[in-house]
Design an enzyme around this catalytic site. Structure first.
Site, PDB file in Angstrom:
ATOM      1  N   ALA A 273       1.020  -1.202  -0.020  1.00 41.28           N
ATOM      2  CA  ALA A 273      -0.161  -0.076   0.067  1.00 41.28           C
ATOM      3  C   ALA A 273       0.911   1.325   0.064  1.00 41.28           C
ATOM      4  O   ALA A 273       2.071   1.090   0.313  1.00 41.28           O
ATOM      5  CB  ALA A 273      -0.975   0.116   1.173  1.00 41.28           C
TER       6      ALA A 273
ATOM      7  N   GLY B  92       0.523  -4.994   1.119  1.00 41.25           N
ATOM      8  CA  GLY B  92      -0.713  -4.865   0.324  1.00 41.25           C
ATOM      9  C   GLY B  92      -0.686  -5.757  -1.200  1.00 41.25           C
ATOM     10  O   GLY B  92      -1.501  -6.091  -1.919  1.00 41.25           O
TER      11      GLY B  92
ATOM     12  N   GLU C  74      -1.089  -9.321  -0.211  1.00 40.11           N
ATOM     13  CA  GLU C  74      -2.274  -9.391   0.101  1.00 40.11           C
ATOM     14  C   GLU C  74      -3.129  -9.531  -1.266  1.00 40.11           C
ATOM     15  O   GLU C  74      -4.135 -10.514  -1.215  1.00 40.11           O
ATOM     16  CB  GLU C  74      -3.003  -8.314   0.946  1.00 40.11           C
ATOM     17  CG  GLU C  74      -2.067  -8.115   2.181  1.00 40.11           C
ATOM     18  CD  GLU C  74      -2.621  -7.235   2.928  1.00 40.11           C
ATOM     19  OE1 GLU C  74      -2.330  -6.088   2.930  1.00 40.11           O
ATOM     20  OE2 GLU C  74      -3.533  -7.463   4.108  1.00 40.11           O
TER      21      GLU C  74
ATOM     22  N   GLU D   7       4.760  -5.355   7.224  1.00 42.94           N
ATOM     23  CA  GLU D   7       3.860  -4.211   8.017  1.00 42.94           C
ATOM     24  C   GLU D   7       4.677  -4.159   9.291  1.00 42.94           C
ATOM     25  O   GLU D   7       4.558  -2.915   9.784  1.00 42.94           O
ATOM     26  CB  GLU D   7       2.369  -4.500   7.882  1.00 42.94           C
ATOM     27  CG  GLU D   7       1.888  -4.100   6.493  1.00 42.94           C
ATOM     28  CD  GLU D   7       1.711  -5.429   5.707  1.00 42.94           C
ATOM     29  OE1 GLU D   7       2.626  -6.204   5.789  1.00 42.94           O
ATOM     30  OE2 GLU D   7       0.935  -5.284   4.634  1.00 42.94           O
TER      31      GLU D   7
HETATM   32  C1  HXC Z   1       5.085   4.217  -1.393  1.00 43.34           C
HETATM   33  C2  HXC Z   1       6.764   3.430  -2.305  1.00 43.34           C
HETATM   34  C3  HXC Z   1       6.442   1.937  -1.657  1.00 43.34           C
HETATM   35  C4  HXC Z   1       5.285   2.135  -1.137  1.00 43.34           C
HETATM   36  C5  HXC Z   1       8.146   1.639  -2.919  1.00 43.34           C
HETATM   37  N1  HXC Z   1       8.033   3.091  -2.967  1.00 43.34           N
HETATM   38  N2  HXC Z   1       7.321   0.972  -2.108  1.00 43.34           N
HETATM   39  N3  HXC Z   1       6.097   4.280  -2.112  1.00 43.34           N
HETATM   40  N4  HXC Z   1       4.494   3.127  -0.858  1.00 43.34           N
HETATM   41  N5  HXC Z   1       4.774   0.880  -0.429  1.00 43.34           N
HETATM   42  C6  HXC Z   1       8.567   4.097  -3.758  1.00 43.34           C
HETATM   43  C7  HXC Z   1       9.922   4.358  -3.035  1.00 43.34           C
HETATM   44  O1  HXC Z   1       9.501   5.586  -2.071  1.00 43.34           O
HETATM   45  C8  HXC Z   1      10.537   5.130  -4.338  1.00 43.34           C
HETATM   46  O2  HXC Z   1      10.394   6.280  -4.589  1.00 43.34           O
HETATM   47  C9  HXC Z   1      10.295   4.185  -5.433  1.00 43.34           C
HETATM   48  O3  HXC Z   1       9.189   3.474  -5.277  1.00 43.34           O
HETATM   49  C10 HXC Z   1      11.217   3.243  -5.423  1.00 43.34           C
HETATM   50  O4  HXC Z   1      11.580   2.471  -4.523  1.00 43.34           O
HETATM   51  P1  HXC Z   1      12.978   2.228  -3.755  1.00 43.34           P
HETATM   52  O5  HXC Z   1      12.975   1.903  -2.416  1.00 43.34           O
HETATM   53  O6  HXC Z   1      14.061   3.315  -4.218  1.00 43.34           O
HETATM   54  O7  HXC Z   1      13.574   1.005  -4.705  1.00 43.34           O
HETATM   55  P2  HXC Z   1      14.265  -0.304  -4.357  1.00 43.34           P
HETATM   56  O8  HXC Z   1      15.598   0.217  -3.414  1.00 43.34           O
HETATM   57  O9  HXC Z   1      14.538  -1.055  -5.264  1.00 43.34           O
HETATM   58  O10 HXC Z   1      13.507  -1.132  -3.196  1.00 43.34           O
HETATM   59  C11 HXC Z   1      12.278  -1.647  -3.559  1.00 43.34           C
HETATM   60  C12 HXC Z   1      11.556  -2.133  -2.233  1.00 43.34           C
HETATM   61  C13 HXC Z   1      11.431  -1.044  -1.381  1.00 43.34           C
HETATM   62  C14 HXC Z   1      12.166  -3.186  -1.440  1.00 43.34           C
HETATM   63  C15 HXC Z   1      10.273  -2.491  -2.794  1.00 43.34           C
HETATM   64  O11 HXC Z   1      11.032   0.305  -2.120  1.00 43.34           O
HETATM   65  C16 HXC Z   1      10.386  -0.964  -0.237  1.00 43.34           C
HETATM   66  O12 HXC Z   1      10.813  -1.726   0.709  1.00 43.34           O
HETATM   67  N6  HXC Z   1       9.299  -0.702  -0.456  1.00 43.34           N
HETATM   68  C17 HXC Z   1       8.299  -0.784   0.962  1.00 43.34           C
HETATM   69  C18 HXC Z   1       7.844  -1.987   0.976  1.00 43.34           C
HETATM   70  C19 HXC Z   1       6.568  -2.252   2.165  1.00 43.34           C
HETATM   71  O13 HXC Z   1       7.015  -1.789   3.279  1.00 43.34           O
HETATM   72  N7  HXC Z   1       5.477  -2.572   1.673  1.00 43.34           N
HETATM   73  C20 HXC Z   1       4.326  -2.683   2.735  1.00 43.34           C
HETATM   74  C21 HXC Z   1       3.709  -1.258   2.873  1.00 43.34           C
HETATM   75  S1  HXC Z   1       2.382  -1.281   4.015  1.00 43.34           S
HETATM   76  P3  HXC Z   1      11.427   7.805  -4.950  1.00 43.34           P
HETATM   77  O14 HXC Z   1      10.379   8.674  -5.162  1.00 43.34           O
HETATM   78  O15 HXC Z   1      12.290   7.733  -3.567  1.00 43.34           O
HETATM   79  O16 HXC Z   1      12.104   7.328  -6.176  1.00 43.34           O
HETATM   80  C22 HXC Z   1       1.352  -2.020   3.583  1.00 43.34           C
HETATM   81  C23 HXC Z   1      -0.141  -2.246   4.252  1.00 43.34           C
HETATM   82  C24 HXC Z   1      -0.896  -2.805   3.666  1.00 43.34           C
HETATM   83  O17 HXC Z   1       1.215  -2.543   2.388  1.00 43.34           O
HETATM   84  C25 HXC Z   1      -2.591  -2.406   4.206  1.00 43.34           C
HETATM   85  C26 HXC Z   1      -3.444  -2.456   3.099  1.00 43.34           C
HETATM   86  C27 HXC Z   1      -5.104  -1.909   3.477  1.00 43.34           C
END
Ligand code: HXC
Length: 273
Positions: free
Chosen positions: A63, A108, A111, A131
């Site tokens: 998400a 998400g 999910e 998360e």
């Molecule tokens: C917003 C995101 C994002 C996310 C990546 N980006 N994931 N933005 N929300 N979930 C954005 C980064 O900020 C970045 O933007 C660009 O995408 C590229 O990401 P990088 O991190 O620079 O790439 P990389 O180093 O290759 O790493 C990839 C990654 C990492 C491992 C996927 O981005 C990551 O860990 N993302 C978050 C994963 C996460 O925690 N997901 C769970 C979210 S909570 P910029 O502008 O800097 O280029 C969730 C709750 C669900 O999902 C609830 C449902 C209702």
């Protein structure tokens, strides 16, 4: 290129998530676009299966954290209904939905994949529910569907640690059913769709309904039991299967399929009627 690309290949719809700036992170606007694409899939009776995949190195990176970060509990309660609603919608679609996980499927993103009927992945895929690393938990069904799919111990280990798994481990724990090189993933997803599409589609849809009932994914309209507090018993589940099986004997496909077998026909063509 648009955030979402929807293509029809034969009887298969391929929905490619393409919001590269955030690695397909799910924000409200993007979720609405996905729902719109699903509206057109559902409106087209000529579509028998749906493949969902991502472009680049991400399926869905979760998400959208930017969108969630400052929300109040009340706001996030409503907002999480969007992701959860999408996943319930996918699960209840009459046609089979295949997640072709081409890279990161985190939070998400996993999910969403968990709500699909079949998950296949590329060798470079990574899947997890991180998360807790963000101080929260899943809000779109992850804590409910992952244990159903991989079992309690593995699910809790993944959820409590936030550890993601690679494709090889995902295959071993039954989170996905096949792994392919990245450049072959879509081709193999289409092959899988084709091998479903050559069967009688009324039967395929009945099979989805019957399996879903047994694993607690029945629609309220399927049977009154689904509103009961108790899980349906094995007797109820087998009865539901028989009640889903029997009407197929009133279809042309049953005559075509069983009659064709007895006549030793090689190439059985169903009419889906
Ligand atoms: C917003 C995101 C994002 C996310 C990546 N980006 N994931 N933005 N929300 N979930 C954005 C980064 O900020 C970045 O933007 C660009 O995408 C590229 O990401 P990088 O991190 O620079 O790439 P990389 O180093 O290759 O790493 C990839 C990654 C990492 C491992 C996927 O981005 C990551 O860990 N993302 C978050 C994963 C996460 O925690 N997901 C769970 C979210 S909570 P910029 O502008 O800097 O280029 C969730 C709750 C669900 O999902 C609830 C449902 C209702």
């Amino acid at each position: 290129m648009a955030n979402i690309v929807l293509k029809k290949i034969g009887h298969t719809a391929v929905l490619t998530l393409n919001k590269k700036s955030t690695m397909n992170a799910l924000c409200a606007e993007f979720l609405a676009e996905i729902n719109e694409a699903l509206d057109s899939v559902e409106a087209d009776e000529d579509i028998y299966t749906l493949i969902i995949t991502g472009s680049g190195k991400s399926f869905v990176a979760g998400a959208d954290i930017d969108e969630m970060v400052d929300m109040t509990p009340q706001q996030i309660l409503e907002w999480s209904g969007l992701g959860s609603g999408l996943n319930l919608r996918l699960e209840k679609m009459p046609i089979p939905v295949i997640a072709a996980i081409n890279g990161y499927a985190l939070g998400g993103g996993l999910e969403l994949a968990l709500a699909c009927d079949i998950r296949i992945a590329s060798e470079n895929a990574r899947m997890g529910l991180p998360e807790v690393k963000l101080g929260v938990i899943c809000g779109a069904g992850g804590t409910q569907r992952l244990p159903d799919i991989v079992g309690e111990s593995i699910a809790k280990e993944m959820i409590f640690t936030g550890r993601s798994v690679n494709a090889e481990e995902a295959l071993k724990i039954g989170l996905i059913s096949k792994v392919f090189p990245q450049d072959k993933l879509l081709e193999e997803a289409l092959n899988l769709a084709l091998s479903i599409e050559k069967n009688g589609q009324l039967a395929v849809r009945a099979a989805k309904k019957a399996v879903n009932f047994g694993i607690g994914k029945a629609q309220a309209s399927d049977i009154e039991m689904s509103t009961s507090e108790n899980l349906p018993s094995i007797e109820d589940r087998c009865l539901f299967e028989r009640e889903t099986f029997a009407p197929l004997f009133d279809t042309e496909d049953q005559k075509i399929g069983m009659g064709g077998f007895l006549r030793k026909e090689k190439d059985i063509k169903f009419k889906n009627k």
